[in-house]
Scaffold this motif. Structure first.
Motif, short mmCIF file in Angstrom:
data_model
loop_
_atom_site.label_atom_id
_atom_site.label_comp_id
_atom_site.label_asym_id
_atom_site.label_seq_id
_atom_site.Cartn_x
_atom_site.Cartn_y
_atom_site.Cartn_z
N GLY A 196 0.84 -1.19 0.00
CA GLY A 196 0.00 0.00 0.00
C GLY A 196 0.88 1.24 0.00
O GLY A 196 1.96 1.24 0.58
N MET A 197 0.43 2.27 -0.71
CA MET A 197 1.18 3.53 -0.70
C MET A 197 0.21 4.68 -0.48
O MET A 197 -0.90 4.67 -1.00
CB MET A 197 1.92 3.73 -2.02
CG MET A 197 3.11 2.83 -2.20
SD MET A 197 4.15 3.34 -3.56
CE MET A 197 5.27 1.93 -3.61
N ASN A 198 0.69 5.68 0.28
CA ASN A 198 -0.10 6.87 0.58
C ASN A 198 0.69 8.12 0.26
O ASN A 198 1.91 8.12 0.39
CB ASN A 198 -0.42 6.94 2.08
CG ASN A 198 -1.42 5.91 2.49
OD1 ASN A 198 -2.50 5.83 1.94
ND2 ASN A 198 -1.04 5.09 3.45
N THR A 199 -0.02 9.17 -0.10
CA THR A 199 0.63 10.47 -0.14
C THR A 199 0.79 10.95 1.30
O THR A 199 0.08 10.45 2.19
CB THR A 199 -0.22 11.49 -0.93
OG1 THR A 199 -1.54 11.50 -0.38
CG2 THR A 199 -0.31 11.11 -2.40
N ILE A 254 -1.23 -2.31 -4.47
CA ILE A 254 -0.64 -3.00 -5.62
C ILE A 254 -0.21 -4.40 -5.20
O ILE A 254 0.35 -4.60 -4.12
CB ILE A 254 0.59 -2.20 -6.14
CG1 ILE A 254 0.11 -0.86 -6.71
CG2 ILE A 254 1.37 -2.99 -7.18
CD1 ILE A 254 1.19 0.15 -6.87
N ASP A 255 -0.49 -5.37 -6.09
CA ASP A 255 -0.10 -6.75 -5.81
C ASP A 255 1.43 -6.88 -5.84
O ASP A 255 2.11 -6.19 -6.59
CB ASP A 255 -0.74 -7.68 -6.83
CG ASP A 255 -0.41 -7.28 -8.24
OD1 ASP A 255 0.40 -7.94 -8.89
OD2 ASP A 255 -0.96 -6.24 -8.70
N PRO A 267 -4.91 -3.28 0.38
CA PRO A 267 -4.93 -1.94 0.96
C PRO A 267 -5.95 -1.10 0.21
O PRO A 267 -6.28 -1.39 -0.94
CB PRO A 267 -3.51 -1.42 0.69
CG PRO A 267 -2.70 -2.61 0.30
CD PRO A 267 -3.66 -3.59 -0.31
N PRO A 268 -6.49 -0.04 0.86
CA PRO A 268 -7.47 0.80 0.15
C PRO A 268 -6.85 1.42 -1.10
O PRO A 268 -5.65 1.68 -1.14
CB PRO A 268 -7.82 1.87 1.19
CG PRO A 268 -6.82 1.76 2.29
CD PRO A 268 -6.25 0.39 2.23
N ASP A 269 -7.68 1.60 -2.10
CA ASP A 269 -7.20 2.16 -3.36
C ASP A 269 -8.18 3.23 -3.83
O ASP A 269 -9.37 2.96 -3.99
CB ASP A 269 -7.07 1.05 -4.41
CG ASP A 269 -6.44 1.55 -5.69
OD1 ASP A 269 -5.21 1.41 -5.83
OD2 ASP A 269 -7.17 2.09 -6.55
#
Lengths: 256, 225
Positions: free
Chosen positions: A174-177, A186-187, A241-243
């Motif tokens: 998971g990535m966040n700003t 992302i898988d 993760p949320p997208d």
């Protein structure tokens, strides 16, 4: 073609057959229409932010199973000479790039490990890793594409350097700003693909603010929606993760 | 009076034909929802735009705007039905030998012109035919090939990395998208002509597509062999 010469009585039978066929025909039209209405009336998978009817989401998730099964990390995206890259890369989104509470001077990349510890990396730490160029045809989910030249470090290289092998056993990243306004999931196989980079340069110069300064994701095996600009935090999880865009009705996987 | 029953379309052909109709409609509709997000195609001579795909009024009339995610969802669900139905049809024609009626032969090109001239009332007689005339053979074979083309160009846009060879055959990502679009325009043109022809051909012909047979009362009017 088969032909029959028939008398009046038999012809009547055929007339009945013909009527029956039309009854079935119209019943099928009615059924198709009812099915269509049913689909349209199904609850959305995300009632708050929009989304799509739940049965469609179910099929998209099956599609993901199919494509992730066929996916190979070894399959590389076509690369171009640097001269083919657009001088001006198209800017197509600014969610998560608000400047109010973002201070480039204090920015650090945060990587949350499975144990709960967080790694804080500065730009200097990241730049110590081998720098590679990716010149590829960037594809937007809207349907346009553009050859662009990005430079940065391989995500898989970063994983190796900081001993995050345990984390890569998980299914998703998971990535966040930094302001957590924009977020992607992302898988793991896609993010470990060798052309997936954390980019800090565009066309050989530091990223402009609107392209996600100081560090953004470039993942050529996905549509642009997954190329998160200005990475704040990276997490690992076995659950999706949320997208941001998946919550708004787009496919979660969006693998190319 | 002798009445003739002519078995024309097989049950499987009829089912697959009519199943294809709503599926293709959904595919075209959802495709337009997707296309709207990057609507770059037009036909122009020099700087004069002849046809813009599509004018704003078109989008407004059919409520096309801002529905990309919805379009993609429908497109990538119904594509399976379109593909399965199409492949079943091709397999069916091969297995049953129906392809013999469908594939054009060496006379088809010449005869199809005669059919067109006849249809336009320029020529008095139509060339002799079996189930389908020469123009139909060409049109119905083309439409199946176009369906296959849509499948291939579709996957070329959809998975341009994992099926890169296919995208390359199509001439690259951008070309594949254009080809996918042009094929769709082709369906719409086919549909228009098809509907006109069905109306002109009359009730018996239409009934054969639903019930499977034609009922011919007057021997002198017999059109089929």
């Amino acid at each position: 073609m088969k032909e029959l010469i028939v008398d009046e009585a038999t012809a009547k039978k055929f007339k009945r057959k013909s009527i029956l066929a039309f009854v079935v025909f119209f019943a099928m039209i009615g059924l198709a229409w009812a099915g269509w209405k049913w689909l349209g009336n199904q609850p959305l998978d995300n009632g708050i932010r929009g989304g799509i009817p739940k049965p469609l989401r179910k099929v998209l998730d099956i599609n993901e199973e199919v494509y992730s099964g066929l996916y190979s990390t070894k399959r590389l995206v076509k690369e171009y000479p640097k001269s083919a890259a657009a001088k001006k890369a198209r800017v197509n989104g600014d969610v998560g790039l608000g400047t109010d509470d973002f201070d480039p001077a204090t920015w650090k990349l945060q990587i949350v490990k499975t144990g709960g510890d967080t790694l804080f990396l500065t730009m200097e730490d990241i730049k110590k890793l081998p720098k590679i160029d990716v010149v590829h045809n960037f594809k937007c989910i809207e349907g346009w594409s553009q050859i662009t030249w990005w430079s940065g470090v391989r995500f898989s290289e970063l994983i190796k350097k900081y001993g995050l092998d345990k984390e890569t056993k998980m299914k998703y990243v998971g990535m966040n700003t930094p302001d957590e306004e924009y977020y992607v999931g992302i898988d793991m196989p896609s993010i470990l693909q060798p052309q997936t980079i954390l980019a800090y340069e565009l066309n050989g110069k530091p990223l402009p603010m609107n392209q996600g300064y100081p560090l953004r994701l470039i993942i050529p095996v996905k549509y642009g929606v997954k190329h998160l600009k200005r990475i704040g935090t990276i997490t690992f999880a076995n659950e999706r993760p949320p997208d941001y865009w998946a919550e708004r009705g787009y496919d979660y996987y969006t693998g190319l | 009076m002798a009445i003739k029953i002519v078995y024309k379309h097989k049950l499987a052909t009829r089912w697959m034909h009519w199943i294809n109709f709503p599926i293709l409609t959904v595919m075209i509709w959802s495709g337009i929802l997707i296309y709207w997000a990057n609507d770059v195609y037009e036909i122009s001579i020099g700087k004069t735009v002849l046809v813009k795909f599509f004018p704003e009024s078109f989008y407004q009339t059919f409520h096309i705007t801002h529905r990309l995610s919805e379009g993609m969802a429908f497109h990538f669900v119904f594509m399976w039905l379109f593909m399965i139905n199409g492949l079943l049809y091709v397999m069916y024609t091969i297995v049953t030998g129906e392809w013999r009626y469908l594939l054009p032969n060496r006379n088809s090109l010449k005869e199809s012109f005669q059919v067109i001239l006849h249809d336009l009332h320029i020529r008095k007689t139509a060339p002799p035919q079996l189930k389908y005339n020469a123009a139909q053979r060409i049109a119905y074979t083309m439409i199946v090939l176009m369906g296959f083309g849509s499948l291939l160009t579709g996957f070329a846009i959809y998975k341009p990395v994992q099926i890169q060879w296919l995208t390359n055959i199509c001439g690259g990502y951008e070309w594949a998208r254009a080809e996918h679009f042009i094929l769709t325009v082709g369906y719409v043109l086919f549909f228009v002509i098809h509907i006109i022809q069905v109306i002109l051909a009359g009730w018996n012909n239409f009934r054969a597509m639903v019930a499977g047979f034609e009922v011919i009362k007057d021997k002198n009017k017999t059109q089929t062999k």
